[in-house]
Design an enzyme around this catalytic site. Structure first.
Site, mmCIF file in Angstrom:
data_model
loop_
_atom_site.group_PDB
_atom_site.id
_atom_site.type_symbol
_atom_site.label_atom_id
_atom_site.label_comp_id
_atom_site.label_asym_id
_atom_site.label_seq_id
_atom_site.Cartn_x
_atom_site.Cartn_y
_atom_site.Cartn_z
ATOM 1 N N HIS A 1 2.753 7.940 7.431
ATOM 2 C CA HIS A 1 3.975 7.156 7.628
ATOM 3 C C HIS A 1 5.206 8.055 7.567
ATOM 4 C CE1 HIS A 1 1.213 3.946 5.868
ATOM 5 N NE2 HIS A 1 1.335 3.657 7.151
ATOM 6 N N LYS B 1 0.859 -1.188 0.000
ATOM 7 C CA LYS B 1 0.000 0.000 0.000
ATOM 8 C C LYS B 1 0.893 1.234 0.000
ATOM 9 C CE LYS B 1 -4.030 -1.831 2.366
ATOM 10 N NZ LYS B 1 -4.785 -1.698 3.609
ATOM 11 N N HIS C 1 2.051 6.637 2.981
ATOM 12 C CA HIS C 1 1.390 7.939 2.949
ATOM 13 C C HIS C 1 1.989 8.925 3.940
ATOM 14 C CE1 HIS C 1 -0.734 6.752 6.544
ATOM 15 N NE2 HIS C 1 -1.263 5.708 5.933
HETATM 16 N N1 ARG Z 1 0.554 0.027 9.883
HETATM 17 C C1 ARG Z 1 -0.317 0.899 10.604
HETATM 18 C C2 ARG Z 1 -0.973 1.891 9.646
HETATM 19 O O1 ARG Z 1 -0.450 2.155 8.600
HETATM 20 C C3 ARG Z 1 0.392 1.673 11.675
HETATM 21 C C4 ARG Z 1 0.886 0.825 12.802
HETATM 22 C C5 ARG Z 1 0.962 1.577 14.087
HETATM 23 N N2 ARG Z 1 1.490 0.801 15.169
HETATM 24 C C6 ARG Z 1 0.800 -0.049 15.897
HETATM 25 N N3 ARG Z 1 1.431 -0.732 16.832
HETATM 26 N N4 ARG Z 1 -0.489 -0.221 15.739
HETATM 27 O O2 ARG Z 1 -2.016 2.432 9.950
#
Ligand code: ARG
Length: 684
Positions: free
Chosen positions: A212, A206, A209
C-alpha cells in the site's frame, strides 16, 4: 540575437492553479481546476495539501506537440528542423520527429540519428552530409557528425537568456505544459483529457503494508505528473472495506471494542480488535478441524458418524467464523444496524487515513471501495458476460475459463461463488463499468502490486471479452515489486504512521548533531518529519518500479549517496546561499547572463533546459526514477560547481548572474521534487 530571445513570442497565457490562489487566469475552465484551487477544508488536516502550478499557451507551432513558448528545447527542435529542411530535401516534419534526446551532455543537446530519416545512403555519410549543409545559426553551433549521428550543441548565451529568464519568471510552472492534456490540441474549448488514478487502496482493519505504501507513493507521483501535463486527474482510493472480515470485526467490537479508543485512534484500535477476534477464530479452528478429521477417519472405516456430525454442526454454529458470515450476510441484505456500525468504522478510518495522506502531500478526490460497487452493476456484468459466452457453470459456481478464450496464461477465475456471492474480481468488474459510466474517463490507471498482475489481467480480459475492448484499452495496470523487511526499530510494522514516526525520529537525531544549524530551524519536528518522509519516498523511487528492494532505515536516512536527505540538503543549501547573498530573487532575471561562461555554468544551464523534456519522457516511462535521476544529476553538478562558481565574494554583476543560475537550479530542483510528491525544505 538579443537577450530576450523570445520576448515577442513569450506570451504564455497560463492555466495557473495553485494554493494559495494564484492570480493568473485559467485558460481552460474545468471542474478539476476549480477543485484544485479551493483550500483543503479545515477537516483538521495536520498540514494542508499543496496544489501544483500549471501553465499552458495559445501559441502553437506547425509541428505537432511543439510548444516553443513553454519548452525551450522546442525552440531548438523547430529551428533545426526548419533550417536543415531548407538546406536539404529532407522534410522538416520528419527531422522534427526524429530529433532525439542525448544521455550525456557530451553527445550534444539534441541528436539526429541519420538512419531514422529513411534515406538510401550510408548513415555515416548522410550524417556528415547533413552536418556540412547545416547553415550558420544564431542558436546552435555548426553541428558535428559523430558516426551516424548529427550532434547539435546550443550556443550558450541565447540558451542562458531563454532558460534562466523563463525559470526565474515562470517559477513553479516551468516545465509544466497544460496543452499536453488537451482532448483536442487545436481546440482548447473541448477541455482536458480525464484520467482516473486508483492508488493506495488499503484494507480497513488490516495493516497498511508495504504494498500500500508503494502504491501510495507511485500513485501520488503519477497524479502529479498527469496534473502538470494538463490532464484532469481524479485520485481514487479503492478501499478494501467489504467482506466477511467486517462481520468478524463488528462482532469482535462487541467483545473487545472501546468507544473512546475507537474515536482516538480508529485504525489501531480496529486492528487490535481484529487481531483479538481472529485469535478466537484460531482457537476455535483447532477443535473443529480435529472433529472433521475424526469424522473422515470413521467414515473411511464405515463407522457411524451421526453423533459426531451433530457435534460438529453445533461447534460451527457458535463459532466466530460462522457468526461473522451471518453478520456479513445481514450487511449484504442491507440490515440498517449492521450497516450503521460498519459505516462508522469506515468513516473514522477514512478520517484518520486523510491525516496520514496529508503528511505525504496527498489528498483523494474519491474514497471508493469494494463496498461501493452496486449489485446492479455486478448483475449487469453477469448478464453481459453470459451473453458474450465468457462464463460457464462449474460445480454450481459461475466461472470464466480464459483458456477457452485465447488467454491460456490467465487460467480460470470464479465470478460467482456457489452460494451466489461475488468475489474481489467480480466487484472490480462491476466497478470498471460504473467508473466508465460515471466519469467518462480517457484513461484509468490501477496502481497495484505485481502480486496482483493476474487479477488485473483477468479483469481487463473479462472487460474485453464482454464486448468492451474500448474500455479495456483505456485501462492500464501500473505494477511494482515487493519491499522486503519493512519494520520499525522496535519490531514489525503495523501501520504507515509507525514507519513515518520512526524515520522522522531518526532524522531528528541526525539534525540534533549539528547544534548551530539545529537552533536555526524554526520547526525542527516538522522538518524532521518531512526529511523522514523524503527518505522513505526517495528510497522507494530509486529503482525501476518492477524491482523490489530491502527496506533499510540506515541507508535511506544517510547523507551519503543518492538519498532523500541528500536531495533535501542540496535544496536547503541553495536556499541558504540565496539568503546569505542578500540579493532579491525577484530581481535576478535581469542579471547579465553573458558572464556565465564557465563549463560548469554552461552545463548546468543545458541541464535546466532539458527539464520540460524530462517531464515529457517521464510521461512515457511512468517511472519516478526518470525524474529522480535527473535531479541527482543536477545535485552532483551543483556540488562540483560551488568551488568554481562562487557567489559570496564575487564582483556584484558576476555575483548576481551566478546567484541567478543557482536560484534557477533551486527552482527546477523544487519543481522536480514537487512532482515526486516531496516537500522541499528551506533549512535543515
Ligand atoms: N485492497 C486491495 C489490496 O490490499 C488492493 C486494491 C487494488 N485495486 C483494485 N481495483 N483491485 O490487496
Amino acid at each position: 540575437m538579443g537577450r530576450n530571445l523570445l520576448s515577442g513570442a513569450l506570451r504564455f497565457t497560463g492555466v495557473f492553479f495553485s494554493r494559495p490562489l494564484s492570480t493568473r487566469i485559467p485558460l481552460i475552465p474545468s471542474r478539476s481546476l476549480f477543485r484544485t484551487a479551493t483550500m483543503a477544508s479545515a477537516d483538521s488536516l495536520p498540514a494542508s495539501v499543496q496544489g501544483l502550478t500549471l501553465q499552458s499557451t495559445t501559441t502553437t507551432s506547425k509541428f505537432p506537440g511543439c510548444f516553443p513558448t513553454l519548452n525551450p528545447m522546442d525552440i531548438y527542435r523547430q529551428h533545426i528542423a526548419e533550417e536543415l529542411g531548407k538546406a536539404t530535401d529532407v522534410e522538416p516534419d520528419l527531422i522534427y520527429s526524429r530529433l532525439a534526446w542525448t544521455n550525456t551532455l557530451d553527445k550534444g543537446d539534441l541528436s539526429l540519428p541519420a538512419a531514422a530519416l529513411r534515406i538510401k545512403k550510408k548513415p555515416d555519410e548522410l550524417a556528415a552530409e547533413l552536418a556540412s549543409k547545416f547553415p550558420e545559426s544564431d542558436l546552435v553551433h555548426p553541428p558535428t557528425a559523430f558516426g551516424p549521428h548529427v550532434q547539435f550543441f546550443c550556443k550558450p548565451l541565447p540558451l542562458a537568456n531563454t532558460v534562466l529568464g523563463r525559470v526565474l519568471t515562470e517559477k513553479a510552472a516551468y516545465g509544466t505544459n497544460g496543452n499536453m492534456g488537451l482532448k483536442d490540441p487545436s481546440d482548447p474549448s473541448k477541455g482536458q483529457k480525464k484520467i482516473i488514478i486508483e492508488f493506495s487502496s488499503p484494507n480497513i482493519a488490516k495493516p497498511f503494508h508495504a504494498g500500500h505504501l508503494r502504491s501510495t507513493i507511485i500513485g501520488g507521483f503519477l497524479a502529479n505528473l498527469y496534473t502538470v501535463m494538463g490532464w484532469d486527474v481524479i485520485k481514487m482510493n479503492y478501499l478494501g472495506d467489504w467482506g466477511k472480515q467486517y462481520g468478524l470485526l463488528a462482532n469482535g467490537f462487541k467483545y473487545f471494542g472501546n468507544e473512546e479508543a475507537l474515536q482516538k485512534d480508529p485504525i489501531n484500535h480496529l486492528f487490535d480488535v481484529y487481531v483479538k477476534v481472529n485469535r478466537l477464530v484460531g482457537e476455535q479452528e483447532g477443535p473443529i478441524k480435529e472433529l472433521k478429521e475424526q469424522i473422515k477417519g470413521k467414515k473411511e472405516k464405515g463407522e457411524d458418524v451421526a453423533a459426531l456430525e451433530a457435534e460438529l454442526a453445533k461447534l460451527v454454529d457458535v463459532s466466530e467464523d460462522e457468526k461473522a458470515r451471518r453478520y456479513f450476510k445481514s450487511m449484504e441484505d442491507g440490515n440498517p444496524d449492521a450497516l450503521a456500525l460498519w459505516s462508522r468504522f469506515r468513516d473514522l478510518s477514512i478520517a484518520k487515513y486523510k491525516q496520514t495522506y496529508a503528511r505525504l502531500n496527498i489528498d483523494f478526490d474519491v474514497y471508493s471501495g469494494e463496498s461501493q460497487v452496486k449489485s446492479e452493476s455486478m448483475s449487469n456484468a453477469y448478464k453481459a458476460m453470459e451473453t458474450a459466452g465468457v462464463t460457464e457453470e462449474s460445480d454450481g459456481a459461475i466461472i470464466a475459463d480464459f483458456t477457452k478464450h485465447g488467454a491460456k496464461k490467465l487460467g480460470k477465475a470464479i465470478i460467482v461463488r456457489k452460494d451466489g456471492t461475488p468475489l474481489y474480481l467480480t466487484r472490480d468488474i462491476g466497478a470498471i463499468l460504473e467508473r466508465d459510466e460515471q466519469y467518462h474517463f480517457d484513461r484509468m490507471i490501477y496502481v497495484v502490486a505485481a502480486q496482483q498482475d493476474l487479477h488485473l489481467a483477468q479483469l481487463f480480459k473479462v472487460t474485453e471479452l464482454m464486448g468492451r475492448k474500448d474500455l479495456a484499452n483505456r485501462c492500464q495496470h501500473i505494477n511494482f515489486g515487493m519491499v522486503h523487511g519493512m519494520s520499525t526499530r522496535k519490531g514489525t510494522v503495523k501501520f504507515l504512521d509507525d514507519i513515518l514516526r520512526d524515520v522522522g525520529d531518526k532524522m531528528h537525531e541526525v539534525m540534533k548533531k549539528n547544534e548551530v544549524k539545529y537552533s536555526q530551524v524554526a520547526n525542527p519536528e516538522e522538518t524532521a518529519d518531512t526529511l523522514g518522509i523524503t527518505s522513505v519516498m526517495v528510497q522507494d523511487m530509486t529503482g525501476k518500479r518492477v524491482n523490489g528492494y530491502d527496506f533499510n532505515l540506515d541507508a535511506m536516512t544517510s547523507f551519503e549517496g543518492d538519498t532523500g536527505p541528500y536531495l533535501q540538503y542540496a535544496h536547503a543549501r541553495l536556499c541558504s546561499m540565496t539568503r546569505k547573498s542578500g540579493l532579491n530573487v525577484d530581481e535576478l532575471s535581469t542579471a547579465d547572463f553573458s558572464l556565465l561562461t564557465e563549463r560548469h555554468a554552461v552545463d548546468l544551464i543545458r541541464l535546466l533546459a532539458s527539464w520540460p523534456d524530462v517531464l515529457i519522457n517521464t510521461a512515457k516511462t511512468l517511472e519516478p526514477v526518470t525524474v529522480l535521476s535527473y535531479l541527482f544529476r543536477m545535485t552532483h553538478m551543483l556540488s562540483s560547481s560551488y568551488d568554481v562558481l562562487k557567489v559570496i565574494g564575487s564582483e556584484p554583476e558576476l555575483k548576481k548572474s551566478r546567484m541567478a543560475l543557482y536560484a534557477a537550479a533551486r527552482q527546477v530542483l523544487h519543481n522536480g521534487m514537487r512532482v515526486l510528491g516531496l516537500n522541499p525544505v528551506e533549512r535543515m
